[in-house]
Scaffold this motif. Sequence first.
Motif, PDB file in Angstrom:
ATOM      1  N   LEU A 189       4.340  12.660   4.115  1.00 10.72           N
ATOM      2  CA  LEU A 189       5.057  11.279   4.617  1.00 10.72           C
ATOM      3  C   LEU A 189       3.952  10.270   5.188  1.00 10.72           C
ATOM      4  O   LEU A 189       4.194   9.146   4.813  1.00 10.72           O
ATOM      5  N   ALA A 190       2.800  10.699   5.703  1.00  6.04           N
ATOM      6  CA  ALA A 190       1.681   9.840   6.058  1.00  6.04           C
ATOM      7  C   ALA A 190       1.173   9.269   4.644  1.00  6.04           C
ATOM      8  O   ALA A 190       0.915   8.116   4.716  1.00  6.04           O
ATOM      9  N   ALA A 243       3.740   6.730   3.529  1.00  5.53           N
ATOM     10  CA  ALA A 243       3.360   5.347   4.367  1.00  5.53           C
ATOM     11  C   ALA A 243       2.217   4.499   3.668  1.00  5.53           C
ATOM     12  O   ALA A 243       2.350   3.262   3.751  1.00  5.53           O
ATOM     13  N   ASP A 275      12.405   7.091   9.653  1.00  2.48           N
ATOM     14  CA  ASP A 275      11.597   6.424  10.532  1.00  2.48           C
ATOM     15  C   ASP A 275      10.351   5.924   9.572  1.00  2.48           C
ATOM     16  O   ASP A 275       9.979   4.494   9.891  1.00  2.48           O
ATOM     17  N   LEU A 276      10.138   6.522   8.472  1.00  2.00           N
ATOM     18  CA  LEU A 276       9.025   5.896   7.671  1.00  2.00           C
ATOM     19  C   LEU A 276       9.762   4.826   6.855  1.00  2.00           C
ATOM     20  O   LEU A 276       8.898   3.856   6.601  1.00  2.00           O
ATOM     21  N   ASP A 297       9.746   1.719   9.071  1.00  3.54           N
ATOM     22  CA  ASP A 297       8.214   1.057   9.242  1.00  3.54           C
ATOM     23  C   ASP A 297       7.745   0.534   7.927  1.00  3.54           C
ATOM     24  O   ASP A 297       6.934  -0.752   8.087  1.00  3.54           O
ATOM     25  N   CYS A 298       8.114   0.729   6.731  1.00  2.67           N
ATOM     26  CA  CYS A 298       7.220   0.316   5.686  1.00  2.67           C
ATOM     27  C   CYS A 298       8.465  -0.384   4.554  1.00  2.67           C
ATOM     28  O   CYS A 298       7.886  -1.183   3.766  1.00  2.67           O
TER      29      CYS A 298
END
Length: 311
Positions: free
Chosen positions: A228-229, A232, A272-273, A276-277
């Motif tokens: 997931l990072a 992102a 959540d991802l 944020d994006c």
Amino acid sequence: MATLLVTHPAALAHLTPPGHPERAERLRAIAAALAAPRFAALDRQEAPLAPEAEVLRCHAADYLAAVKAARPEGDVRVQLDPDTWMSKGSFEAALRAIGGAELAVDAVLSGAAANAFVAMRPPGHHAETGRSMGFCLFGTVAIAARYALDRHGLSRVAVLDFDVHHGNGTQDLLRDEARAMFVSSQQFPLWPGTGAADERGPHGQIVNLPLPPGSGGAEMRAAWEPALARVAAFRPELILVSAGFDAHRDDPLADLRWTEADYAWLTGAICDLARDCCGGRVVSCLEGGYDLSALAASVAAHLDVLMERGA
């Protein structure tokens, strides 16, 4: 904005032989679970019939023609490959699955819905460019990704697949699409035999997360957190989810040990991802899940999180 739920009775008319794991009862179990009072706030809409031309966003024209020609009449069911069957209603159901996914994309990108779940069948993530596979006729989520890119003019989308079987079809359909990142976790080894970590695609935008048989939530988290990072860093403008629930410990077709709490955690991490994006824009589409009780409970856990994060 509410969470959008897209479905259609036509999905029940895709009939498979007795004893086949991908059966209409799957949607009935989901519908019963989502009839609980806590899901009253869902915005429920019917999936429209996608034009046949939408299939051509990812599939070859001769394949579309062959599937259309294979439609039987009456109560006959025809076998397209060792696992995939068609009945009289299957072609419409598959087109409505595409139409439902595209309706959800439209709603989420326009701001009419916070996020969306498309409860349709047949599933789609095993269908390759020119052949059916693994219960799937058309690559619904891959088509929705191309629709978002081309119809809505997005620059980047991500497709996240947590079905227990590798999304070989989505990988095939989006392999050369640099604007689409594909991340898939799957039990490995397991049918269809693809999904090794070294399958990365020509643009390096394919990420496979093989999980050993018998592994559970801890191993899933350890694989998905760094993945997931990477998503992102890709900065997608929309996240599409191939939501298969057959990694559940009670599912009869595989040997992972996930629970409803694991699906809730992963759904929350994806949301959540997305927050944020890309403004929280998530469109999730049903893939596998073959123990009816586990499927219903896992979908409910998935929707609980989508509704909470979309509120």
